[in-house]
Design a protein around this motif. Structure first.
Motif, short mmCIF file in Angstrom:
data_model
loop_
_atom_site.label_atom_id
_atom_site.label_comp_id
_atom_site.label_asym_id
_atom_site.label_seq_id
_atom_site.Cartn_x
_atom_site.Cartn_y
_atom_site.Cartn_z
N GLU A 94 -29.32 -7.89 -1.89
CA GLU A 94 -29.26 -7.63 -3.33
C GLU A 94 -29.28 -6.12 -3.61
N LEU A 95 -29.21 -5.30 -2.56
CA LEU A 95 -29.20 -3.84 -2.71
C LEU A 95 -27.93 -3.35 -3.40
N PHE A 96 -26.83 -4.00 -3.10
CA PHE A 96 -25.54 -3.60 -3.65
C PHE A 96 -24.69 -4.83 -3.83
N ASN A 97 -23.56 -4.66 -4.48
CA ASN A 97 -22.64 -5.76 -4.72
C ASN A 97 -21.94 -6.15 -3.41
N ARG A 98 -22.17 -7.35 -2.96
CA ARG A 98 -21.63 -7.80 -1.67
C ARG A 98 -20.12 -7.92 -1.68
N GLN A 99 -19.54 -8.35 -2.77
CA GLN A 99 -18.09 -8.50 -2.83
C GLN A 99 -17.41 -7.13 -2.76
N ALA A 100 -17.94 -6.16 -3.48
CA ALA A 100 -17.37 -4.81 -3.42
C ALA A 100 -17.49 -4.25 -2.00
N PHE A 101 -18.64 -4.49 -1.38
CA PHE A 101 -18.87 -4.04 -0.01
C PHE A 101 -17.87 -4.68 0.95
N ALA A 102 -17.73 -6.00 0.87
CA ALA A 102 -16.86 -6.73 1.80
C ALA A 102 -15.39 -6.37 1.61
N PHE A 103 -14.94 -6.35 0.36
CA PHE A 103 -13.53 -6.03 0.11
C PHE A 103 -13.20 -4.59 0.51
N THR A 104 -14.12 -3.67 0.25
CA THR A 104 -13.89 -2.28 0.64
C THR A 104 -13.88 -2.16 2.16
N LEU A 105 -14.81 -2.83 2.81
CA LEU A 105 -14.88 -2.80 4.28
C LEU A 105 -13.59 -3.32 4.89
N ILE A 106 -13.14 -4.46 4.46
CA ILE A 106 -11.92 -5.05 5.02
C ILE A 106 -10.69 -4.23 4.65
N GLY A 107 -10.61 -3.77 3.42
CA GLY A 107 -9.48 -2.94 3.01
C GLY A 107 -9.41 -1.63 3.79
N CYS A 108 -10.55 -0.99 3.98
CA CYS A 108 -10.56 0.27 4.74
C CYS A 108 -10.25 0.05 6.22
N VAL A 109 -10.67 -1.08 6.77
CA VAL A 109 -10.31 -1.41 8.16
C VAL A 109 -8.79 -1.53 8.29
N LEU A 110 -8.17 -2.21 7.34
CA LEU A 110 -6.72 -2.38 7.39
C LEU A 110 -5.99 -1.05 7.21
N VAL A 111 -6.48 -0.21 6.30
CA VAL A 111 -5.86 1.10 6.09
C VAL A 111 -6.02 1.96 7.34
N TRP A 112 -7.23 1.99 7.91
CA TRP A 112 -7.47 2.79 9.12
C TRP A 112 -6.56 2.33 10.25
N THR A 113 -6.51 1.04 10.48
CA THR A 113 -5.71 0.51 11.59
C THR A 113 -4.23 0.80 11.38
N GLY A 114 -3.74 0.61 10.18
CA GLY A 114 -2.34 0.88 9.91
C GLY A 114 -1.97 2.33 10.11
N PHE A 115 -2.80 3.23 9.62
CA PHE A 115 -2.48 4.66 9.78
C PHE A 115 -2.75 5.16 11.20
N GLN A 116 -3.64 4.51 11.91
CA GLN A 116 -3.85 4.87 13.31
C GLN A 116 -2.62 4.48 14.13
N VAL A 117 -2.07 3.32 13.87
CA VAL A 117 -0.84 2.89 14.55
C VAL A 117 0.30 3.81 14.18
N ARG A 118 0.42 4.15 12.91
CA ARG A 118 1.47 5.06 12.46
C ARG A 118 1.36 6.41 13.17
N GLY A 119 0.16 6.93 13.25
CA GLY A 119 -0.06 8.21 13.92
C GLY A 119 0.27 8.16 15.40
N ALA A 120 -0.09 7.06 16.05
CA ALA A 120 0.21 6.92 17.47
C ALA A 120 1.71 6.81 17.71
N LEU A 121 2.42 6.15 16.81
CA LEU A 121 3.87 6.03 16.97
C LEU A 121 4.58 7.36 16.70
N LYS A 122 4.05 8.15 15.78
CA LYS A 122 4.67 9.43 15.48
C LYS A 122 4.29 10.52 16.47
N ALA A 123 3.25 10.31 17.27
CA ALA A 123 2.77 11.35 18.20
C ALA A 123 3.76 11.61 19.32
#
Length: 147
Positions: A94-123
């Protein structure tokens, strides 16, 4: 850390930070202060887990580059498991909003993974060092070749 790895890390961290800021703004608008806190914690966790994973991968493969794929899969699996554990640990908080936490966590994981793959392909990292045989003097001979 080699410059290509640092470029990949920077190329994934900056868009993830931007996505985290956007998620924080949306969460604040929807859920108030608790939503902002949940999104902030989610974005920071992703940045910490995935940046440390990139550093760990660099250290693992620095002396043994031939284990790159196995090490990368192991690090990625560990990161995803840690994200799942964090989601399970904070599922009843109850410290923070769980839905905001979960959606941000999953969204940021997808963004990180996508841009990490993009960076590796461009390297465009070489699989083979083109100057290695010139430096060592062990060029293959033509002894067994048919004319």
């Amino acid at each position: 850390m080699p410059s290509t790895d640092a470029r990949i890390l920077r190329g994934a961290a900056i868009p993830t930070a931007v996505a985290g800021i956007i998620a924080m703004a949306i969460s604040f608008a929807v859920a108030g202060g608790k939503g902002l806190l949940g999104a902030l914690i989610g974005a920071l966790l992703v940045m910490a887990f995935f940046a440390s994973g990139q550093v760990a991968l660099d250290r693992l493969t620095r002396s043994n580059p031939h284990i790159m794929m196995a090490a990368a899969l192991m690090v990625y699996m560990t990161q995803i498991l840690l994200v799942a554990v964090v989601l399970l640990v904070f599922r009843d908080t109850e410290l923070f909003n769980r839905q905001a936490f979960a959606f941000t966590l999953i969204g940021c994981v997808l963004v990180w993974t996508g841009f990490q793959v993009r960076g590796a392909l461009k390297a465009k990292t070489f699989y083979v060092d083109p100057n290695a045989s010139e430096n060592k003097g062990d060029k293959p001979s033509d002894k067994g070749r048919q004319p």
